[in-house]
Design a protein around this motif. Structure first.
Motif, PDB file in Angstrom:
ATOM      1  N   LEU A 176       0.872  -1.183   0.000  1.00 43.49           N
ATOM      2  CA  LEU A 176       0.000   0.000   0.000  1.00 43.49           C
ATOM      3  C   LEU A 176       0.909   1.233   0.000  1.00 43.49           C
ATOM      4  CD1 LEU A 176      -3.156   0.732   0.461  1.00 43.49           C
ATOM      5  CD2 LEU A 176      -2.421   1.304   2.774  1.00 43.49           C
ATOM      6  N   ARG A 177       1.227   1.709  -1.187  1.00 41.46           N
ATOM      7  CA  ARG A 177       2.099   2.897  -1.218  1.00 41.46           C
ATOM      8  C   ARG A 177       1.416   4.060  -0.514  1.00 41.46           C
ATOM      9  NH1 ARG A 177       4.210   3.512  -7.391  1.00 41.46           N
ATOM     10  NH2 ARG A 177       5.639   1.746  -7.437  1.00 41.46           N
ATOM     11  N   HIS A 178       2.183   4.835   0.248  1.00 35.96           N
ATOM     12  CA  HIS A 178       1.533   5.980   0.903  1.00 35.96           C
ATOM     13  C   HIS A 178       1.312   7.100  -0.116  1.00 35.96           C
ATOM     14  CE1 HIS A 178       5.856   6.841   1.373  1.00 35.96           C
ATOM     15  NE2 HIS A 178       5.511   8.102   1.351  1.00 35.96           N
ATOM     16  N   GLU A 179       2.001   7.048  -1.251  1.00 33.10           N
ATOM     17  CA  GLU A 179       1.888   7.968  -2.407  1.00 33.10           C
ATOM     18  C   GLU A 179       2.558   9.318  -2.169  1.00 33.10           C
ATOM     19  OE1 GLU A 179       1.010   6.219  -4.772  1.00 33.10           O
ATOM     20  OE2 GLU A 179      -0.656   4.918  -4.248  1.00 33.10           O
ATOM     21  N   THR A 180       2.316   9.958  -1.066  1.00 31.30           N
ATOM     22  CA  THR A 180       3.054  11.153  -0.647  1.00 31.30           C
ATOM     23  C   THR A 180       2.777  11.345   0.838  1.00 31.30           C
ATOM     24  OG1 THR A 180       3.325  13.549  -0.824  1.00 31.30           O
ATOM     25  CG2 THR A 180       1.135  12.697  -1.334  1.00 31.30           C
ATOM     26  N   ALA A 181       3.800  11.744   1.586  1.00 27.50           N
ATOM     27  CA  ALA A 181       3.602  11.890   3.034  1.00 27.50           C
ATOM     28  C   ALA A 181       3.244  13.320   3.403  1.00 27.50           C
ATOM     29  CB  ALA A 181       4.877  11.458   3.764  1.00 27.50           C
ATOM     30  N   ASP A 182       3.144  14.182   2.402  1.00 26.73           N
ATOM     31  CA  ASP A 182       2.868  15.594   2.679  1.00 26.73           C
ATOM     32  C   ASP A 182       1.390  15.883   2.437  1.00 26.73           C
ATOM     33  OD1 ASP A 182       4.253  18.514   2.793  1.00 26.73           O
ATOM     34  OD2 ASP A 182       2.537  18.501   1.401  1.00 26.73           O
ATOM     35  N   ILE A 183       0.747  16.444   3.448  1.00 20.65           N
ATOM     36  CA  ILE A 183      -0.706  16.626   3.383  1.00 20.65           C
ATOM     37  C   ILE A 183      -1.145  17.538   2.227  1.00 20.65           C
ATOM     38  CG2 ILE A 183      -0.600  18.343   5.278  1.00 20.65           C
ATOM     39  CD1 ILE A 183      -3.505  16.000   4.805  1.00 20.65           C
ATOM     40  N   CYS A 184      -0.381  18.629   2.000  1.00 18.70           N
ATOM     41  CA  CYS A 184      -0.762  19.548   0.898  1.00 18.70           C
ATOM     42  C   CYS A 184      -0.598  18.863  -0.448  1.00 18.70           C
ATOM     43  CB  CYS A 184       0.088  20.817   0.928  1.00 18.70           C
ATOM     44  SG  CYS A 184      -0.137  21.731   2.425  1.00 18.70           S
ATOM     45  N   HIS A 185       0.506  18.142  -0.585  1.00 18.42           N
ATOM     46  CA  HIS A 185       0.722  17.413  -1.839  1.00 18.42           C
ATOM     47  C   HIS A 185      -0.344  16.332  -2.009  1.00 18.42           C
ATOM     48  CE1 HIS A 185       3.436  14.742  -4.543  1.00 18.42           C
ATOM     49  NE2 HIS A 185       2.795  15.638  -5.267  1.00 18.42           N
ATOM     50  N   TYR A 186      -0.663  15.647  -0.913  1.00 16.44           N
ATOM     51  CA  TYR A 186      -1.681  14.587  -0.970  1.00 16.44           C
ATOM     52  C   TYR A 186      -2.999  15.140  -1.549  1.00 16.44           C
ATOM     53  CZ  TYR A 186      -4.711  10.732   0.249  1.00 16.44           C
ATOM     54  OH  TYR A 186      -5.609   9.692   0.157  1.00 16.44           O
TER      55      TYR A 186
ATOM     56  N   SER B  61      10.058  14.401   3.082  1.00 15.45           N
ATOM     57  CA  SER B  61       8.985  13.925   3.989  1.00 15.45           C
ATOM     58  C   SER B  61       8.659  12.457   3.737  1.00 15.45           C
ATOM     59  CB  SER B  61       7.689  14.715   3.781  1.00 15.45           C
ATOM     60  OG  SER B  61       7.923  16.069   3.916  1.00 15.45           O
ATOM     61  N   ASP B  62       8.720  12.049   2.467  1.00 12.20           N
ATOM     62  CA  ASP B  62       8.458  10.631   2.165  1.00 12.20           C
ATOM     63  C   ASP B  62       9.460   9.739   2.878  1.00 12.20           C
ATOM     64  OD1 ASP B  62       6.213  10.866   0.480  1.00 12.20           O
ATOM     65  OD2 ASP B  62       7.490  11.494  -1.185  1.00 12.20           O
ATOM     66  N   PHE B  63      10.730  10.125   2.823  1.00 11.88           N
ATOM     67  CA  PHE B  63      11.750   9.307   3.501  1.00 11.88           C
ATOM     68  C   PHE B  63      11.599   9.365   5.020  1.00 11.88           C
ATOM     69  CE2 PHE B  63      13.989   9.287  -0.623  1.00 11.88           C
ATOM     70  CZ  PHE B  63      14.229   7.924  -0.709  1.00 11.88           C
ATOM     71  N   GLN B  64      11.191  10.532   5.522  1.00 14.11           N
ATOM     72  CA  GLN B  64      10.952  10.642   6.978  1.00 14.11           C
ATOM     73  C   GLN B  64       9.845   9.681   7.392  1.00 14.11           C
ATOM     74  OE1 GLN B  64      10.140  14.777   7.368  1.00 14.11           O
ATOM     75  NE2 GLN B  64      12.055  15.209   8.436  1.00 14.11           N
ATOM     76  N   PHE B  65       8.777   9.680   6.588  1.00 18.04           N
ATOM     77  CA  PHE B  65       7.664   8.782   6.908  1.00 18.04           C
ATOM     78  C   PHE B  65       8.107   7.324   6.828  1.00 18.04           C
ATOM     79  CE2 PHE B  65       4.132   6.107   5.370  1.00 18.04           C
ATOM     80  CZ  PHE B  65       3.395   6.083   6.549  1.00 18.04           C
ATOM     81  N   LEU B  66       8.888   6.994   5.805  1.00 15.59           N
ATOM     82  CA  LEU B  66       9.353   5.613   5.666  1.00 15.59           C
ATOM     83  C   LEU B  66      10.192   5.215   6.880  1.00 15.59           C
ATOM     84  CD1 LEU B  66      10.328   5.432   1.866  1.00 15.59           C
ATOM     85  CD2 LEU B  66       8.369   4.352   2.969  1.00 15.59           C
ATOM     86  N   ARG B  67      11.001   6.159   7.346  1.00 16.00           N
ATOM     87  CA  ARG B  67      11.848   5.861   8.499  1.00 16.00           C
ATOM     88  C   ARG B  67      10.989   5.575   9.736  1.00 16.00           C
ATOM     89  NH1 ARG B  67      17.098   9.312   8.799  1.00 16.00           N
ATOM     90  NH2 ARG B  67      15.586  10.990   8.844  1.00 16.00           N
ATOM     91  N   GLU B  68       9.909   6.331   9.850  1.00 16.74           N
ATOM     92  CA  GLU B  68       8.994   6.169  10.989  1.00 16.74           C
ATOM     93  C   GLU B  68       8.261   4.822  10.914  1.00 16.74           C
ATOM     94  OE1 GLU B  68       6.914  10.083  11.312  1.00 16.74           O
ATOM     95  OE2 GLU B  68       5.219   8.713  11.631  1.00 16.74           O
ATOM     96  N   LEU B  69       7.775   4.514   9.721  1.00 10.59           N
ATOM     97  CA  LEU B  69       6.980   3.287   9.535  1.00 10.59           C
ATOM     98  C   LEU B  69       7.867   2.045   9.543  1.00 10.59           C
ATOM     99  CD1 LEU B  69       4.112   2.095   8.684  1.00 10.59           C
ATOM    100  CD2 LEU B  69       4.969   2.233   6.328  1.00 10.59           C
ATOM    101  N   ASP B  70       9.048   2.190   8.953  1.00  8.21           N
ATOM    102  CA  ASP B  70       9.996   1.088   8.826  1.00  8.21           C
ATOM    103  C   ASP B  70       9.391  -0.121   8.095  1.00  8.21           C
ATOM    104  OD1 ASP B  70      12.471  -0.038   9.082  1.00  8.21           O
ATOM    105  OD2 ASP B  70      12.089  -0.883  11.069  1.00  8.21           O
TER     106      ASP B  70
END
Ligand code: SAM
Ligand code: FES
Length: 333
Positions: free
Chosen positions: A145-155, A200-209
């Motif tokens: 399930l790709r998050h697609e973008t971790a930034d709310i404005c971009h989302y 932000s995408d990489f930050q989110f990936l780091r958080e989710l692992d």
């Protein structure tokens, strides 16, 4: 914060590209040798209740000929894949309400009973915690399930108001907590994407692992609102794959079909940049063209056996070997 500035610099400065690639390759060889795992992709339905602006099978595209595989068609795809040596099946589709928990659990259960040596990966979009739990109990091993973008404005620029980043992220955390090998990821060069969004995408990936990471170029589809946007930059895609490999040494990272679509040797270059998964198509030939997420998608005209042969040659041409095993996540050191 200092970390983020470094990441931003790595992303924007092209003089790092080759250094990152070499480092990523060293890491993947340390953890996975020269193996590239195979996942048989079965596109079980192109019916979707969602309307993501980038996606060729979004519900507003009235020009798509809609299909849904029958259960027996799904089982034949698995049989075909099993006979070709595949030990992972990925069931992917739009968010098609027909696939209730009862139906999807039965399908997963039947596949697992018939092929206990195989892994089943689902990629069926956002569902409730209970639904993911039921599917896990039915035997599903992994979920993409790709998050697609971790930034709310971009989302918000990529999705209509009835979808939310909050729910997307919640689904991913639910999947992790239920013990799925979980895959997240994003598109490269989707409209309005900035370098900060990628950070932000990489930050989110780091958080989710996550155990699996899908990063592939955006490619426009002629019947979507984003028809006039250019496709994402392949060099940037390759660099982000290398960064993902370095940050997540044990991750399973596919060389996507989108990479192969924007460049004839895109998947080979993806493998050299740190990818260790390929996903040949097992869907019935007659439906392949109808699962057109973006224009000119490759591998819609070949039999699965041909796809495997072609991938084998491609992988070997750059010094790696196809591995037909389940290819599970190896865990942290
Ligand atoms: N419905 C499921 C979901 O939402 O995860 C799975 C199907 S969805 C079509 C699979 C992936 O295709 C998405 O996560 C998205 O990143 C990718 N995709 C959709 N449109 C695309 C496009 N125009 N270019 C590149 N990738 C695209
Ligand atoms: Fe649903 Fe793309 S909008 S799969």
């Amino acid at each position: 914060m200092a970390d983020n500035i470094n990441l931003k610099e790595l992303i924007t400065d092209n003089s790092y590209n080759e250094i990152l690639r070499v480092e990523a390759d060293k890491i993947r060889r340390k953890y996975y040798g020269n193996k590239v795992f195979v996942r048989g992709l079965i596109e079980i339905s192109n019916i979707c209740k969602n309307d993501c602006y980038y996606c060729g099978i979004r519900k507003s595209n009235k020009n798509v000929s809609r299909y849904r595989l029958t259960e027996s068609e799904i089982y034949s795809c698995c049989e075909n894949g099993y006979n070709l040596g595949m030990r992972t099946f990925v069931l992917q589709g739009g968010e098609d309400l027909y696939f209730s928990d009862i139906i999807l659990c039965r399908i997963v259960n039947n596949i697992k009973n018939k092929y206990p040596d195989c892994a089943v990966t689902l990629s069926m979009g956002e569902r409730s915690y209970q639904s993911y739990k039921n599917l896990k109990s039915a035997g599903a091993d992994r979920y993409l399930l790709r998050h697609e973008t971790a930034d709310i404005c971009h989302y918000r620029k990529l999705h209509p108001m009835d979808m939310s980043l909050e729910n997307r992220k919640r689904c991913l955390y639910n999947l992790k907590s239920l013990g799925y090998q979980t895959g997240a990821g994003f598109m490269v060069g989707s409209p309005y994407q900035t370098v900060d969004n990628i950070v932000s995408d990489f930050q989110f990936l780091r958080e989710l692992d996550p155990e699996m990471i899908g990063i592939g170029v955006f490619i426009p589809h002629h019947y979507t609102p984003f028809r006039n946007y250019p496709h994402g930059d392949i060099e940037l895609n390759l660099k982000l794959l290398s960064i993902a490999r370095i940050m997540f040494p044990e991750a399973l990272i596919p060389a996507t079909t989108a990479l192969g679509t924007v460049s004839p040797d895109g998947r080979e270059r993806g493998i050299k940049a740190g990818c260790n998964v390929v996903m040949p198509n097992l869907s019935p030939l007659k439906f392949r063209k109808s699962y057109e997420l973006y224009d000119n998608k490759i591998c819609t005209g070949e039999e699965s056996a041909q796809c495997i042969e072609c991938l084998k040659k491609r992988v070997e041409s750059v010094g790696y070997v196809l591995d037909m095993g389940r290819g599970d996540y190896i865990g942290k050191e």
